[in-house]
Motif scaffolding. Sequence first.
Motif, mmCIF file in Angstrom:
data_model
loop_
_atom_site.group_PDB
_atom_site.id
_atom_site.type_symbol
_atom_site.label_atom_id
_atom_site.label_comp_id
_atom_site.label_asym_id
_atom_site.label_seq_id
_atom_site.Cartn_x
_atom_site.Cartn_y
_atom_site.Cartn_z
ATOM 1 N N MET A 106 -8.136 -1.930 4.253
ATOM 2 C CA MET A 106 -6.813 -1.927 3.621
ATOM 3 C C MET A 106 -5.705 -2.023 4.657
ATOM 4 S SD MET A 106 -6.607 2.042 2.427
ATOM 5 C CE MET A 106 -8.242 2.575 2.038
ATOM 6 N N THR A 109 -7.848 4.359 -3.882
ATOM 7 C CA THR A 109 -8.735 5.066 -2.950
ATOM 8 C C THR A 109 -8.482 6.562 -3.034
ATOM 9 O OG1 THR A 109 -8.693 3.168 -1.465
ATOM 10 C CG2 THR A 109 -9.420 5.254 -0.518
ATOM 11 N N HIS A 162 0.843 -1.205 0.000
ATOM 12 C CA HIS A 162 0.000 0.000 0.000
ATOM 13 C C HIS A 162 0.880 1.257 0.000
ATOM 14 C CE1 HIS A 162 -3.366 2.414 2.309
ATOM 15 N NE2 HIS A 162 -3.111 2.921 1.116
ATOM 16 N N GLU A 199 -12.295 3.187 -4.482
ATOM 17 C CA GLU A 199 -12.814 3.345 -3.125
ATOM 18 C C GLU A 199 -12.661 4.795 -2.719
ATOM 19 O OE1 GLU A 199 -14.266 1.757 -0.865
ATOM 20 O OE2 GLU A 199 -14.053 -0.397 -1.228
ATOM 21 N N ASP A 235 -10.182 -6.685 -7.893
ATOM 22 C CA ASP A 235 -9.255 -6.733 -6.749
ATOM 23 C C ASP A 235 -7.764 -6.695 -7.113
ATOM 24 O OD1 ASP A 235 -8.978 -9.201 -7.833
ATOM 25 O OD2 ASP A 235 -9.534 -10.333 -6.042
ATOM 26 N N ILE A 245 -6.495 -1.590 -5.895
ATOM 27 C CA ILE A 245 -7.543 -0.814 -5.230
ATOM 28 C C ILE A 245 -7.055 0.620 -5.095
ATOM 29 C CG2 ILE A 245 -8.916 -0.511 -3.117
ATOM 30 C CD1 ILE A 245 -7.644 -3.919 -3.782
ATOM 31 N N LYS A 247 -0.676 -3.089 -4.777
ATOM 32 C CA LYS A 247 -2.073 -3.536 -4.656
ATOM 33 C C LYS A 247 -3.028 -2.409 -4.210
ATOM 34 C CE LYS A 247 -5.045 -7.054 -3.563
ATOM 35 N NZ LYS A 247 -5.499 -8.135 -4.340
ATOM 36 N N TYR A 248 -2.534 -1.531 -3.357
ATOM 37 C CA TYR A 248 -3.376 -0.429 -2.871
ATOM 38 C C TYR A 248 -2.666 0.907 -3.070
ATOM 39 C CZ TYR A 248 -5.882 -3.997 -0.152
ATOM 40 O OH TYR A 248 -6.598 -5.098 0.237
ATOM 41 N N CYS A 249 -3.379 1.864 -3.627
ATOM 42 C CA CYS A 249 -2.813 3.206 -3.741
ATOM 43 C C CYS A 249 -3.865 4.208 -3.281
ATOM 44 C CB CYS A 249 -2.399 3.487 -5.185
ATOM 45 S SG CYS A 249 -1.610 5.094 -5.358
ATOM 46 N N THR A 250 -3.504 5.019 -2.300
ATOM 47 C CA THR A 250 -4.453 6.000 -1.773
ATOM 48 C C THR A 250 -3.966 7.412 -2.077
ATOM 49 O OG1 THR A 250 -5.077 4.475 -0.012
ATOM 50 C CG2 THR A 250 -5.644 6.793 0.312
ATOM 51 N N THR A 255 -10.164 3.233 6.922
ATOM 52 C CA THR A 255 -9.226 2.372 6.184
ATOM 53 C C THR A 255 -9.350 0.897 6.563
ATOM 54 O OG1 THR A 255 -7.681 2.984 7.915
ATOM 55 C CG2 THR A 255 -7.481 4.176 5.836
#
Length: 231
Positions: A170, A130, A10, A98, A125, A128, A53-56, A167
């Motif tokens: 995540m 956000t 992330h 998201e 998936d 993701i 996998k996750y970037c906010t 959060t």
Amino acid sequence: MKELKNVPTHIGIIMDGNGRWATKRGLPRNYGHKKGIDAIERTIYACLKFNIKYCTFFAFSTENWKRSKEEIDGIFSLLRDYLKKEDNIFLKNKIKLESIGVLDPFPDDLVAELTSLKNKTKNYDKLIVTFALNYGGRDDIIRAINNLLEKKEKKITEKDFLLALDTKNMPEPEIVIRTSGEMRISNFMLYQMAYSELFFPKTYWPDFDEKHLYKILKKYQKRDRRFGGVR
Ligand code: IPE
Ligand code: IPE
Ligand code: MG
């Protein structure tokens, strides 16, 4: 670019410098925000490439309401148009969208576009993405406490608390990047960032691209994350 090992799961990005990027060129601040959207797009492609996998993205803070109505409306309309595009990056690449933060104060049409795209992408998936919108780390913590109080919890664990935050779905970010050379957190994920590795590239956000991210990921591999222990 060589293949990267040990990429973070992330990354959180405090996108800063849009206004200065534009002012430096004698352009209106909102032109900087427009270019900032292109940088978001490039960064999302880079995340796909590097298997993140996750970037906010911190897009609008609880403090950003202090800006002029013109600037705020400009940011909202850029975001709305971006989410409305038919061939948008999320649907095209099966990316889940998201959001964190409180959406109530935003214009209905922006919330409608966001909600619609969130629904359309909810089963994806691979990546993701956000957007933190009207998000503040302090507000997140206070809302979490109020949620727990409502459930009449007497004693809570760290896990309970993490699950009450926006959060909850995540992992905590291993990396937080803030562009533009400013070295502060400005109320981003205060609780979740306890052990994040921080990077402060001087680049203004509209200039940020895959190469900058690659450089940060290379540096991250050399960081010795001890979490309070001894190597
Ligand atoms: C970041 O760029 C975007 C938002 C906070 C919405 P800024 O608009 O803060 O740009 P600077 O810091 O004024 O250059
Ligand atoms: C942080 O940038 C907020 C976002 C990137 C959305 P700001 O430009 O609002 O932060 P300050 O005012 O420099 O602390
Ligand atoms: Mg700023």
